[in-house]
Design a protein around this motif. Structure first.
Motif, short mmCIF file in Angstrom:
data_model
loop_
_atom_site.label_atom_id
_atom_site.label_comp_id
_atom_site.label_asym_id
_atom_site.label_seq_id
_atom_site.Cartn_x
_atom_site.Cartn_y
_atom_site.Cartn_z
N HIS A 97 0.85 -1.19 0.00
CA HIS A 97 0.00 0.00 0.00
C HIS A 97 0.88 1.23 0.00
O HIS A 97 1.70 1.43 0.88
CB HIS A 97 -0.89 -0.02 1.25
CG HIS A 97 -1.81 1.15 1.33
ND1 HIS A 97 -2.90 1.29 0.52
CD2 HIS A 97 -1.80 2.23 2.13
CE1 HIS A 97 -3.52 2.42 0.81
NE2 HIS A 97 -2.87 3.00 1.79
N ARG A 98 0.71 2.06 -1.03
CA ARG A 98 1.49 3.29 -1.12
C ARG A 98 0.64 4.42 -0.58
O ARG A 98 -0.38 4.78 -1.17
CB ARG A 98 1.89 3.54 -2.57
CG ARG A 98 2.94 4.60 -2.72
CD ARG A 98 3.35 4.70 -4.18
NE ARG A 98 4.17 5.87 -4.36
CZ ARG A 98 5.48 5.91 -4.07
NH1 ARG A 98 6.07 4.84 -3.63
NH2 ARG A 98 6.16 7.02 -4.24
N ASP A 104 4.61 12.04 9.77
CA ASP A 104 4.92 10.81 10.50
C ASP A 104 3.74 10.38 11.36
O ASP A 104 3.38 9.20 11.39
CB ASP A 104 6.15 11.03 11.40
CG ASP A 104 7.43 10.96 10.59
OD1 ASP A 104 7.36 10.49 9.45
OD2 ASP A 104 8.48 11.38 11.12
N ALA A 105 3.15 11.35 12.06
CA ALA A 105 2.04 11.02 12.95
C ALA A 105 0.89 10.38 12.17
O ALA A 105 0.28 9.41 12.63
CB ALA A 105 1.55 12.28 13.67
N GLY A 106 0.64 10.89 10.96
CA GLY A 106 -0.42 10.34 10.14
C GLY A 106 -0.14 8.90 9.74
O GLY A 106 -1.02 8.04 9.79
N ILE A 107 1.13 8.63 9.36
CA ILE A 107 1.47 7.27 8.93
C ILE A 107 1.41 6.30 10.11
O ILE A 107 0.94 5.18 9.97
CB ILE A 107 2.87 7.27 8.26
CG1 ILE A 107 2.79 8.09 6.97
CG2 ILE A 107 3.31 5.85 7.95
CD1 ILE A 107 4.12 8.30 6.31
N VAL A 108 1.87 6.77 11.30
CA VAL A 108 1.76 5.93 12.49
C VAL A 108 0.31 5.60 12.78
O VAL A 108 -0.04 4.43 13.04
CB VAL A 108 2.39 6.65 13.71
CG1 VAL A 108 2.03 5.93 15.00
CG2 VAL A 108 3.89 6.73 13.56
N LEU A 109 -0.55 6.62 12.70
CA LEU A 109 -1.97 6.39 12.97
C LEU A 109 -2.56 5.43 11.95
O LEU A 109 -3.34 4.54 12.30
CB LEU A 109 -2.72 7.74 12.97
CG LEU A 109 -4.14 7.72 13.49
CD1 LEU A 109 -4.16 7.24 14.92
CD2 LEU A 109 -4.75 9.11 13.41
N SER A 127 9.21 4.97 4.37
CA SER A 127 8.67 6.32 4.41
C SER A 127 7.28 6.43 3.79
O SER A 127 6.46 7.21 4.26
CB SER A 127 9.63 7.27 3.72
OG SER A 127 9.89 6.80 2.42
N GLN A 128 7.01 5.67 2.73
CA GLN A 128 5.70 5.81 2.09
C GLN A 128 4.96 4.51 1.86
O GLN A 128 3.76 4.53 1.60
CB GLN A 128 5.87 6.47 0.71
CG GLN A 128 6.14 7.94 0.77
CD GLN A 128 6.52 8.43 -0.60
OE1 GLN A 128 5.94 8.02 -1.58
NE2 GLN A 128 7.52 9.29 -0.63
N ASN A 129 5.68 3.39 1.93
CA ASN A 129 5.03 2.13 1.57
C ASN A 129 4.74 1.31 2.80
O ASN A 129 5.60 1.15 3.67
CB ASN A 129 5.93 1.33 0.63
CG ASN A 129 6.22 2.09 -0.62
OD1 ASN A 129 5.29 2.51 -1.31
ND2 ASN A 129 7.48 2.29 -0.91
N LEU A 130 3.52 0.79 2.86
CA LEU A 130 3.15 -0.11 3.94
C LEU A 130 2.93 -1.49 3.36
O LEU A 130 2.20 -1.65 2.39
CB LEU A 130 1.87 0.35 4.63
CG LEU A 130 1.96 1.52 5.61
CD1 LEU A 130 1.90 2.83 4.87
CD2 LEU A 130 0.83 1.43 6.60
N LEU A 131 3.61 -2.49 3.95
CA LEU A 131 3.36 -3.87 3.55
C LEU A 131 2.34 -4.44 4.51
O LEU A 131 2.57 -4.48 5.72
CB LEU A 131 4.67 -4.67 3.60
CG LEU A 131 4.57 -6.12 3.11
CD1 LEU A 131 4.16 -6.15 1.65
CD2 LEU A 131 5.88 -6.83 3.30
#
Lengths: 162, 99
Positions: A97-98, A104-109, A127-131
């Motif tokens: 998922h890109r 950072d806070a948004g990606i952590v959430l 930094s931008q991709n979530l597996l």
């Protein structure tokens, strides 16, 4: 929102002290004195002096959690059906998922919300991709349809997005 | 009121039961950790919600809420750490073709 470190120190001390009061429930001078000392000490050691103060998302975050709980209950029922089904109709898969979130806070959430939702787990983040590991297509839908992400983008305002 | 609380606790117990069944039935670490995260997110959520309702408005209510918030913060971290460790060790996740 920019605030001095003294401000964030005061906010932290106050909230730690409130938690202390809540948990100890003894209001004599000795206990309250120890509480305020301990709260200040913990806040002192945990204040980042290089950061430019706390960045707290808008109060809209209060509305995010009931929405998330609703999603959790829905996908929880879906996962329960999968588990209890005699044929065990699971179809586990990886999703890359890109994200369009930049803070950072948004990606952590986002990562936490994905993991908290039954049926999807965030495995790796750069930094931008979530597996993401998902139980089946229907569980994965919340991630692939950007539904969670749009809610979070709303919380952090437009500047969080690309 | 206490009947609603009882209902919530029973729903929570149902999810805990499903999670236990899931841990036994599912094929590998990745899918099993999905079942485990069901325990914390829904099982604990409903049980604690029922307890909070039964408790009524008192300081104990706030203690239960603190436990709830801590669970909501810690549960994703733990399941993420478990699954990432399995992933980095090179465990092959079970897929439909293996069946």
């Amino acid at each position: 929102m920019k605030s001095s470190i003294y401000q964030s120190l005061a906010i932290k001390t106050l909230s730690f002290f409130l938690i202390w009061l809540l948990l100890s429930q003894s209001f004599d001078l000795l206990h309250m004195g120890m509480g305020i000392l301990a709260a200040f000490g913990v806040a002192w050691f945990n204040t980042d002096r290089t950061a430019s103060g706390l960045t707290i998302p808008r109060l809209r975050i209060v509305w995010y959690f009931p929405w998330l709980v609703g999603r959790i209950i829905q996908s929880g029922f879906h996962l329960s059906v999968l588990i209890l089904h005699p044929a065990l109709p699971i179809d586990p898969k990886w999703i890359l998922h890109r994200t369009k979130l930049r803070t950072d806070a948004g990606i952590v959430l986002l990562g936490n919300s994905i993991t908290l939702t039954p049926g999807t787990i965030t495995v790796e983040v750069d930094s931008q991709n979530l597996l993401v590991h998902a139980m089946d297509d229907k569980s994965a839908d919340d991630v692939t349809s950007f539904r969670i992400e749009q809610q979070i983008a709303g919380l952090f305002g437009e500047k969080g997005m690309e | 009121m206490s009947w609603v609380a009882l209902g919530l606790i029973l729903v929570g117990l149902f999810f805990l039961f499903v999670a236990a069944v899931g841990v036994l039935r599912l094929p590998d670490v990745f899918t099993r950790s999905h079942a485990v995260s069901l325990t914390d997110s829904l099982g604990a959520f409903f049980v604690l919600g029922g307890l909070a309702l039964y408790q009524g408005f008192s300081t104990n209510l706030f203690k239960i809420l603190i436990v709830l918030v801590l669970l909501l913060l810690l549960n994703p971290v733990i399941s993420h750490a478990t699954v990432r460790a399995a992933f980095r060790c090179g465990l092959k996740p079970w897929s439909k073709e293996d069946a």
